[in-house]
Motif scaffolding. Structure first.
Motif, short mmCIF file in Angstrom:
data_model
loop_
_atom_site.label_atom_id
_atom_site.label_comp_id
_atom_site.label_asym_id
_atom_site.label_seq_id
_atom_site.Cartn_x
_atom_site.Cartn_y
_atom_site.Cartn_z
N GLU A 54 1.02 -1.17 -0.01
CA GLU A 54 -0.09 -0.06 0.00
C GLU A 54 0.91 1.19 -0.08
O GLU A 54 1.79 1.21 0.62
N SER A 55 0.54 2.18 -0.65
CA SER A 55 1.20 3.66 -0.80
C SER A 55 0.12 4.66 -0.04
O SER A 55 -0.97 4.76 -0.38
N TRP A 56 0.75 5.51 0.87
CA TRP A 56 -0.05 6.38 1.49
C TRP A 56 0.68 7.37 1.70
O TRP A 56 1.99 7.21 1.95
N TYR A 57 0.23 8.66 2.50
CA TYR A 57 0.84 9.56 3.24
C TYR A 57 0.37 9.95 4.59
O TYR A 57 -0.73 9.57 4.89
N PHE A 58 1.22 10.61 5.21
CA PHE A 58 1.06 10.72 6.62
C PHE A 58 0.18 12.13 6.81
O PHE A 58 0.34 12.84 5.96
N HIS A 59 -0.98 12.11 7.52
CA HIS A 59 -1.69 13.41 7.92
C HIS A 59 -2.83 13.59 6.89
O HIS A 59 -2.82 12.64 5.89
N THR A 60 -3.15 14.69 6.70
CA THR A 60 -4.51 15.25 6.15
C THR A 60 -4.09 16.46 5.02
O THR A 60 -5.04 16.93 4.71
N ASN A 61 -3.10 17.01 5.42
CA ASN A 61 -2.93 18.10 4.38
C ASN A 61 -1.50 18.18 3.65
O ASN A 61 -0.50 17.65 4.37
N LYS A 62 -1.06 18.94 2.65
CA LYS A 62 0.29 18.99 2.20
C LYS A 62 1.25 19.26 2.95
O LYS A 62 2.31 18.53 2.92
N GLU A 63 1.25 20.32 3.75
CA GLU A 63 2.29 20.93 4.47
C GLU A 63 2.80 19.60 5.53
O GLU A 63 3.98 19.47 5.50
N ASP A 64 1.96 19.07 6.25
CA ASP A 64 2.25 18.03 7.26
C ASP A 64 2.90 16.67 6.23
O ASP A 64 3.73 15.99 7.00
N THR A 99 5.23 -5.95 7.67
CA THR A 99 4.46 -5.23 6.78
C THR A 99 5.18 -4.10 5.93
O THR A 99 5.76 -3.46 6.87
N LYS A 100 5.21 -4.08 4.44
CA LYS A 100 5.95 -3.01 4.22
C LYS A 100 4.80 -1.97 3.62
O LYS A 100 3.86 -2.52 3.23
N HIS A 101 5.12 -0.56 3.55
CA HIS A 101 4.51 0.42 2.99
C HIS A 101 5.29 1.38 2.13
O HIS A 101 6.23 1.63 2.63
N ILE A 102 4.52 1.79 1.37
CA ILE A 102 5.30 3.08 0.40
C ILE A 102 4.86 4.39 0.82
O ILE A 102 3.66 4.56 0.78
N ILE A 103 5.82 5.05 1.65
CA ILE A 103 5.40 6.47 1.96
C ILE A 103 5.34 7.27 0.77
O ILE A 103 6.49 7.49 0.10
N THR A 104 4.51 8.12 0.47
CA THR A 104 4.41 9.22 -0.51
C THR A 104 4.48 10.54 0.10
O THR A 104 3.98 10.89 1.31
N ASP A 105 4.63 11.53 -0.78
CA ASP A 105 4.21 13.04 -0.37
C ASP A 105 2.64 13.29 -0.58
O ASP A 105 2.19 12.17 -1.07
N PHE A 106 2.42 14.41 -0.21
CA PHE A 106 0.88 14.33 -0.46
C PHE A 106 0.51 14.21 -2.00
O PHE A 106 -0.81 14.04 -2.00
N ASP A 107 1.51 14.69 -2.81
CA ASP A 107 0.82 14.52 -4.25
C ASP A 107 1.12 13.09 -4.72
O ASP A 107 0.81 12.88 -5.83
N GLY A 108 1.36 12.16 -3.92
CA GLY A 108 1.51 10.78 -4.21
C GLY A 108 2.86 10.10 -4.84
O GLY A 108 2.82 9.14 -5.27
N LYS A 109 3.86 10.96 -4.65
CA LYS A 109 5.15 10.79 -5.08
C LYS A 109 5.71 9.95 -4.17
O LYS A 109 5.85 10.28 -3.07
N ALA A 110 6.17 8.95 -4.47
CA ALA A 110 6.86 7.83 -3.53
C ALA A 110 8.25 8.42 -3.03
O ALA A 110 8.93 9.01 -3.72
N ARG A 111 8.24 8.40 -1.76
CA ARG A 111 9.66 8.85 -1.01
C ARG A 111 10.42 7.55 -0.27
O ARG A 111 11.65 7.95 -0.06
N ALA A 112 9.75 6.86 0.23
CA ALA A 112 10.33 5.70 1.21
C ALA A 112 9.58 4.45 1.29
O ALA A 112 8.35 4.65 1.29
N ILE A 113 10.32 3.37 1.35
CA ILE A 113 9.57 2.26 1.77
C ILE A 113 9.90 1.99 3.54
O ILE A 113 10.89 2.08 3.67
#
Length: 182
Positions: A54-64, A99-113
């Motif tokens: 799964e890929s997702w980002y932390f929080h609910t806004n771009k800055e965070d 379990t592995k996750h792909i962390i993205t920025d707010f725009d969905g770009k992969a940053r880290a696993i």
């Protein structure tokens, strides 16, 4: 000349929009997510048959989201917190170690696993300073900052269902390790 400038501007904007659309796949996942997973599995062939995490980002806004993705990328953020009640409401299993996750920025770009290393369920009022530091990515008043940020976040999400946070609400505490970066 003015018309030519306007036409060129419209063409440029159109090309830019098309480029952005092309970066997303049919399922809405940014291509960078697939690229990162493919790079990871090429270097770690034992995972080549695993499904795309799964890929997702932390929080609910771009800055965070972007700030927390950067902290994860640097290996500073090492934990994440969620409400136990969310898992109950969704009838979902708690996160599993490994379990592995792909962390993205707010725009969905992969940053880290990341890979989940430990999962605990702890009452809100028993969160430790050490855990708060891992989750917040700071050693400056981490517990105070963790409590404020998470109380406010949980309160806003619980409000939608008419609930309110409590000091003894259960928090799912995931500790993770950043195992691959862009």
């Amino acid at each position: 000349m003015r018309r030519l400038t306007i036409i060129l501007f419209l063409i440029f904007c159109s090309c830019k929009s098309e480029t952005k659309k092309e970066m997303k796949t049919e399922d809405g996942i940014d291509q960078s997510v697939y690229k990162m997973w493919n790079s990871f599995t090429a270097s770690n062939p034992e995972f080549k048959d695993n499904e795309l995490p799964e890929s997702w980002y932390f929080h609910t806004n771009k800055e965070d989201a972007d700030r927390l993705a950067e902290l994860t990328l640097k290996g500073i953020k090492k934990a994440s917190s969620g409400l136990y009640s969310w898992y109950e409401e969704a009838n979902a299993d708690l996160p599993k170690i490994g379990t592995k996750h792909i962390i993205t920025d707010f725009d969905g770009k992969a940053r880290a696993i990341i890979e989940i290393k430990k999962v605990d369920t702890i009452p809100f009022n028993q969160i430790s300073k050490a855990y708060a530091e891992m989750d917040m990515g700071t050693n400056i008043e981490p517990l105070k900052k963790w409590k404020k940020a998470h109380w406010d976040f949980f309160a806003s999400t619980m409000q939608e269902s008419g609930e309110q946070p409590t000091e003894d609400m259960l928090i799912v505490c995931e500790r993770f390790e950043t195992i691959w970066t862009e």
